[in-house]
Design an enzyme around this catalytic site. Structure first.
Site, short mmCIF file in Angstrom:
data_model
loop_
_atom_site.label_atom_id
_atom_site.label_comp_id
_atom_site.label_asym_id
_atom_site.label_seq_id
_atom_site.Cartn_x
_atom_site.Cartn_y
_atom_site.Cartn_z
CB SER A 252 -0.98 0.14 1.30
OG SER A 252 -1.35 1.15 1.54
CE1 TYR B 62 -4.39 -2.07 4.54
CE2 TYR B 62 -3.51 0.17 3.94
CZ TYR B 62 -4.18 -1.13 3.67
OH TYR B 62 -3.96 -1.61 2.14
#
Length: 341
Positions: free
Chosen positions: A136, A161
């Protein structure tokens, strides 16, 4: 390096096949005649109807096999690898979302760490030609230097995350080094499009408009120093992934990380105005969101901006869809799917 086209004789395992990117990638490979094994736990992080709707669209393909299961279950994963013998694995299953990782950290450790570890172990004992996995853009944290390049320092993740995605890159590197697993990590930059994730801002803004609720914009109302996002249309993401599948790296440690983004950051407010216009076109009347401006949230990053030079070098591709075109497709789909007037 010579670019190899997609090999349609291979077996592709896609985790998170009922997810946004997983669905589009599965569909693209199936359209080209590939055999696809899809796994998804169909969790209720967002509307499961949307996940079932995506799976419905994959059902007609004879070469599609769907397994309902969780990548955090090592027994299931090992069984899938032993039975189906995938040649190429694309790990897109993950607990997504920056803000949700503050409320529910356990889900991220189970799916993103344990789940990915199981995939790596399965690739270790059932050798594959290429493991492609989702990282990501959030790994860049509050990186001030733009555009973000793969060689940048990424040791300051601002959310759990992001930390799990950075961990995935480290784990994949180690497994590549030890067991010679060809692996490519993809740092996705804000993916959007029809049938997308309802937890994403553009989708949430649209939901709120139709409910007659105001939208919250976390930029302090500062248009001059607005948030910048590298919004990437889903078809561009899928095209990039598909081109990479038959092209693992051949380095001594066969692991690499690539950005996959639009390479053209937009101000958040420009994105919102473009979405208003797209919805106006889809409905045939003027749409304007009621806006409330608030300070930046914990874990949010001021700007995301991808350098896509390495991707272009590897497979001769860079994303091209403009937000005007991409958001219009999303707006048209939304209005039709939810039967809005």
């Amino acid at each position: 390096m010579e670019y190899k086209p997609l090999d349609t004789s291979k077996i592709y395992l896609i985790t998170g096949a009922a997810g946004f990117i997983g669905f589009y990638l599965s569909k693209k490979l199936l359209n080209k005649g590939c055999k696809v094994i899809g796994i998804d736990n169909i969790n209720d992080y967002y509307d499961v109807n949307l996940k079932y709707e995506r799976l419905e669209k994959l059902k007609p393909f004879e070469k599609f096999t769907f397994i309902k299961g969780d990548i955090s279950n090592k027994v299931i994963i090992m069984k899938i690898f032993e039975e189906h013998k995938p040649n190429i694995v694309v790990n897109l299953a993950a607990q997504a979302g920056v803000r949700y990782s503050i409320e529910n950290p356990d889900a991220y450790i189970v799916s993103n760490i344990m789940g990915f570890f199981n995939i790596l172990e399965a690739c270790r004992y059932n050798p594959v030609e290429h493991l492609v996995y989702a990282s990501s853009s959030s790994v860049y944290g509050s990186n001030k230097k733009v555009p973000f390049e793969e060689t940048d320092f990424v040791d300051h993740p601002l959310s759990l995350y992001a930390a799990t995605k950075k961990s995935n890159e480290l784990m994949a590197y180690t497994y590549s080094h030890l067991y010679k697993i060809p692996a490519t990590g993809l740092r996705f930059f804000t993916v959007y499009g029809p049938m997308g994730r309802p937890d994403m801002a553009y989708f949430g803004f649209t939901d709120k408009y139709f409910k007659g609720e105001p939208i919250k914009i976390f930029n302090n109302g500062d248009f001059e120093h607005d948030l910048y996002r590298d919004f990437t249309y889903v078809d561009d993401i899928v095209e990039g992934i598909q081109r990479l599948l038959s092209n693992p790296t051949v380095d001594t440690v066969p692991h690499r990380v690539l950005n996959i983004g639009n390479n053209k950051p937009e101000k958040l407010m420009t994105f919102i105005w473009t979405l208003e216009k797209a919805l106006s076109n889809a409905l045939g009347r003027k749409v304007e969101f009621e806006k409330i401006f608030e300070p930046l949230k914990a874990g949010d990053v001021p700007a995301t901006y991808a350098s896509t030079d390495k991707l272009q070098e590897a497979v001769g591709f860079k994303p091209l869809t403009s937000i005007k075109e991409g958001l219009q497709r999303f707006a048209d789909w939304y209005v039709e799917y939810y039967k809005m007037k």
